[in-house]
Design an enzyme around this catalytic site. Structure first.
Site, PDB file in Angstrom:
ATOM      1  N   GLY A   1       0.817  -1.218   0.318  1.00  0.00           N
ATOM      2  CA  GLY A   1      -0.018   0.021  -0.165  1.00  0.00           C
ATOM      3  C   GLY A   1       0.884   1.319   0.133  1.00  0.00           C
ATOM      4  O   GLY A   1       1.942   1.278  -0.634  1.00  0.00           O
TER       5      GLY A   1
ATOM      6  N   GLY B   1       1.885   2.418   5.782  1.00  0.00           N
ATOM      7  CA  GLY B   1       3.164   1.596   6.177  1.00  0.00           C
ATOM      8  C   GLY B   1       3.860   1.880   7.176  1.00  0.00           C
ATOM      9  O   GLY B   1       4.250   1.120   7.978  1.00  0.00           O
TER      10      GLY B   1
ATOM     11  N   GLU C   1       5.527  -3.269   0.883  1.00  0.00           N
ATOM     12  CA  GLU C   1       5.730  -3.062  -0.595  1.00  0.00           C
ATOM     13  C   GLU C   1       5.035  -1.617  -0.745  1.00  0.00           C
ATOM     14  O   GLU C   1       3.680  -1.437  -0.679  1.00  0.00           O
ATOM     15  CB  GLU C   1       4.896  -4.388  -1.169  1.00  0.00           C
ATOM     16  CG  GLU C   1       5.637  -5.412  -1.234  1.00  0.00           C
ATOM     17  CD  GLU C   1       7.097  -5.419  -1.756  1.00  0.00           C
ATOM     18  OE1 GLU C   1       7.408  -4.589  -2.949  1.00  0.00           O
ATOM     19  OE2 GLU C   1       8.002  -6.259  -1.564  1.00  0.00           O
TER      20      GLU C   1
ATOM     21  N   CYS D   1       1.613   0.709  -8.897  1.00  0.00           N
ATOM     22  CA  CYS D   1       3.007   1.043  -8.014  1.00  0.00           C
ATOM     23  C   CYS D   1       4.038   1.163  -8.669  1.00  0.00           C
ATOM     24  O   CYS D   1       5.078   1.952  -8.256  1.00  0.00           O
ATOM     25  CB  CYS D   1       3.200   0.008  -6.707  1.00  0.00           C
ATOM     26  SG  CYS D   1       3.554  -1.549  -7.289  1.00  0.00           S
TER      27      CYS D   1
END
Length: 492
Positions: free
Chosen positions: A204, A209, A226, A261
Site C-alpha cells: 500500500g 506503511g 511494498e 505501484c
C-alpha cells in the site's frame, strides 16, 4: 436473505481485538501441531489455489470489473495468469527450496559439518492493496504457504467485490485451520495489528506503511512493506520512438490506468526531443483508446471519488493547469479521467511532490539527459525506474547511479513478470522483497545448524589458559594452517 445479511453484519461488527486474539491463538495451535510443515500440505494448498483460478476465472473478472472497471484482458493477463504462473513455479521448485543447504565449515570447528535450514516463521499477516486486488492479495500468500506458515489475509476494503470473493473462495479451497481471511476496514485492520505476528506483509502507501511498522515494532515483528513512489522514465533521442511510446503507454495507462505501484510517474527528456515524444504519445494514445477515451472499455476507471478528487486537485494546481498538452477530460459521475500529458511541469508543483497513481503523465525537460540522474536522486528512492536508450554508456551510468527497487531498460513494468528477480522497494519505496524464491525466503527463517561428534576435542579451548593456548586459538580462529604450525613452534 435479509437474515443472512444481518448475520454477516454481526460477524463483521464482532471482529475486534478480542476476536483477533482468538483467531491468532487458534492459528498458533494449528501451526504448533506441525500441519503446515510437510511438503504434502504446502503442495496441496498451492494446487488448490490454481484450481480456484481455473474454476472461477469469470467471477474474478467480474469482481475486478465491479471494483475498477478493469478490462478483462488486464485481469486475465496481469492478475490471474501471473498468479497461476507464480503458483506453478513455486510447486516446481518447492522441494529444492525446502532442502537444507550444506555449507563449508572452518578449521576452527574441525571435524564438523554445517547446514542452513529454512524453517517457517509461524503465523503471519498479509494486508493487501486495492489496485491489483487479486494478485497483490494472493502473491504473498504463495510465499507464506510455500514456507510452511499459517496466515491471515486482510484484503482491501476499497475493492469490496474482490475482497468478498477472496473470502468466499479461500474459505472453500484452502485449509481453514491454517489460512483465514478477515474482511473489513480500519477497525478490523487495527484489531489485527494489535496482535503479535511472526511477520507482517503490507502492500500500500507509505502513510499506512508507517502505521504498520509502528504496530509491528511493539512486538519486534519483522515486516515487508511494498510501497511505491515516483517512478521516472528517462527517454533518450536515439531510440525507436514508436516502440518506446507504446511501451510507456502499456506501463502507464495499460496497467490499471496508471493506478499501479510501478506505473511510470513522470518522464524526463531533453528540451529538443520533447515535442517529438509528445506527438508520438498523442498519436499512439488515440490509436489505442480512440478520440473519446472516456468511453474506452480498455481503460480502468478511477477507484473511488476520493482518488478522483485527489487527481483533480493535481490538475487544478495553478502551476500546472496551463501545462496540459493532451487529454485532461473528466467525468466525475463515471469516475473517468482520460490519459493526460503535461509538459514542462515545475518541479515544485504538487503533482511532482506526490505519487500520482492515476492517468496523468508529466514531462520534465532538461538540457542534457545526464541531468536526469540529479533530478531523480533529488527525490526519495522510487520503486522502479525506466530508461529508453541505445547508448551502452548511458545504460551503465543509469544502473550505477540510480537507486530504485528495480530498473528496466527499454521497457516498463515487465520486471514484475520475472520471478527470478526480487520485487521490492528501497528507502521510502519499501522494505524487503518477494516473488519466486524471494517470497519463500521472505516468510522463512534461515536457521544455522552445526554438527560435531565427540572426536577431536581440543584441550586448547579449556582453562587453565596459557600463552601457547592463546597463540593456538588465535591461529585456529584465524583459520590458517601455516599460522597453527607457527603457533605450535612458538613462532607467532
Amino acid at each position: 436473505m435479509s437474515s443472512s445479511t444481518d448475520a454477516d453484519e454481526k460477524k463483521k461488527e464482532s471482529f475486534n481485538a478480542e476476536a483477533a486474539s482468538l483467531l491468532v491463538n487458534n492459528l498458533r495451535a494449528t501451526f504448533a501441531s506441525g500441519t503446515t510443515r510437510s511438503y504434502e500440505w504446502r503442495a496441496s494448498q498451492l494446487k488448490a489455489l490454481i484450481k480456484l483460478c481455473d474454476a472461477h476465472e469469470q467471477q474474478i473478472i467480474d469482481a475486478l470489473y465491479s471494483d475498477l472497471a478493469k478490462p478483462p484482458l488486464e485481469t486475465v493477463a496481469y492478475e490471474i495468469a501471473m498468479f497461476k504462473n507464480s503458483c506453478k513455479a513455486a510447486l516446481k521448485e518447492l522441494k529444492r527450496w525446502m532442502t537444507s543447504e550444506k555449507v563449508k565449515t572452518s578449521i576452527a570447528t574441525f571435524p564438523s559439518t554445517a547446514e542452513i535450514v529454512s524453517e517457517p516463521l509461524g503465523v503471519v499477516l498479509v494486508i493487501s492493496a486495492w489496485n491489483y486486488p487479486f494478485l497483490l492479495s494472493l502473491e504473498p500468500v504463495i510465499g507464506a504457504i510455500a514456507a510452511g506458515n499459517a496466515l491471515v489475509l486482510k484484503p482491501s476494503e476499497i475493492a469490496p467485490a474482490t475482497s468478498s470473493l477472496l473470502a468466499k473462495l479461500l474459505g472453500e479451497y484452502l485449509d481453514n485451520s491454517c489460512t483465514r481471511v478477515v474482511e473489513g476496514a480500519v477497525d478490523e485492520t487495527s484489531a489485527l495489528l494489535q496482535q503479535k505476528w511472526d511477520k507482517i506483509f503490507y502492500t500500500g502507501n507509505g502513510r499506512v506503511g508507517r502505521i504498520v511498522m509502528a504496530a509491528a515494532a511493539k512486538h519486534l515483528t519483522p515486516v515487508v512493506l511494498e510501497l511505491g513512489g515516483k517512478s521516472p522514465v528517462v527517454v533518450d533521442s536515439n531510440i525507436d520512438l514508436k516502440v518506446a511510446t507504446r511501451r510507456i503507454i502499456a506501463g502507464k495507462w495499460g496497467c490499471n490506468n496508471g493506478q499501479a505501484c510501478v506505473s511510470p510517474d513522470y518522464i524526463i527528456t531533453t528540451k529538443d526531443y520533447a515535442p517529438k515524444l509528445v506527438d508520438s504519445l498523442k498519436a499512439e494514445l488515440e490509436k489505442f483508446y480512440g478520440k473519446n477515451p472516456l468511453e474506452s472499455k480498455d481503460l480502468s476507471r478511477i477507484v473511488n471519488s476520493n482518488h478522483f478528487g485527489r487527481l483533480t486537485k493535481f490538475l487544478d494546481d495553478e502551476k500546472v493547469s496551463g501545462k496540459i498538452v493532451f487529454g485532461g477530460e473528466k467525468d466525475e459521475s463515471k469516475l473517468r479521467i482520460s490519459p493526460t500529458i503535461l509538459l514542462d511541469i515545475p518541479r515544485n508543483s504538487l503533482i511532482m511532490r506526490e505519487e500520482i497513481f492515476g492517468p496523468l503523465l508529466p514531462i520534465i525537460t532538461v538540457d542534457k539527459l545526464e541531468e536526469s540522474f540529479d533530478v531523480i536522486n533529488s527525490g526519495t528512492k522510487p520503486l522502479a525506474a525506466y530508461l529508453f536508450t541505445t547508448n551502452n554508456k548511458l545504460k551503465e551510468q543509469f544502473v550505477m547511479n540510480i537507486s530504485a527497487g528495480g530498473l528496466v531498460v527499454n521497457d516498463t513494468a515487465l520486471h514484475l513478470a520475472v520471478n527470478t528477480l526480487p520485487f521490492g522497494g528501497v528507502g521510502e519505496s519499501g522494505v524487503g522483497a518477494y516473488h519466486g524464491k524471494f517470497s519463500f525466503d521472505a516468510f522463512s527463517h534461515k536457521k544455522a545448524v552445526l554438527y560435531r561428534s565427540f572426536l577431536g576435542d581440543a584441550p586448547v579451548r579449556y582453562p587453565p589458559y596459557t600463552n601457547i593456548k592463546m597463540r593456538l586459538l588465535k591461529a585456529l580462529v584465524g583459520g590458517g594452517l601455516l599460522g597453527i604450525i607457527r603457533a605450535l613452534f612458538g613462532l607467532s
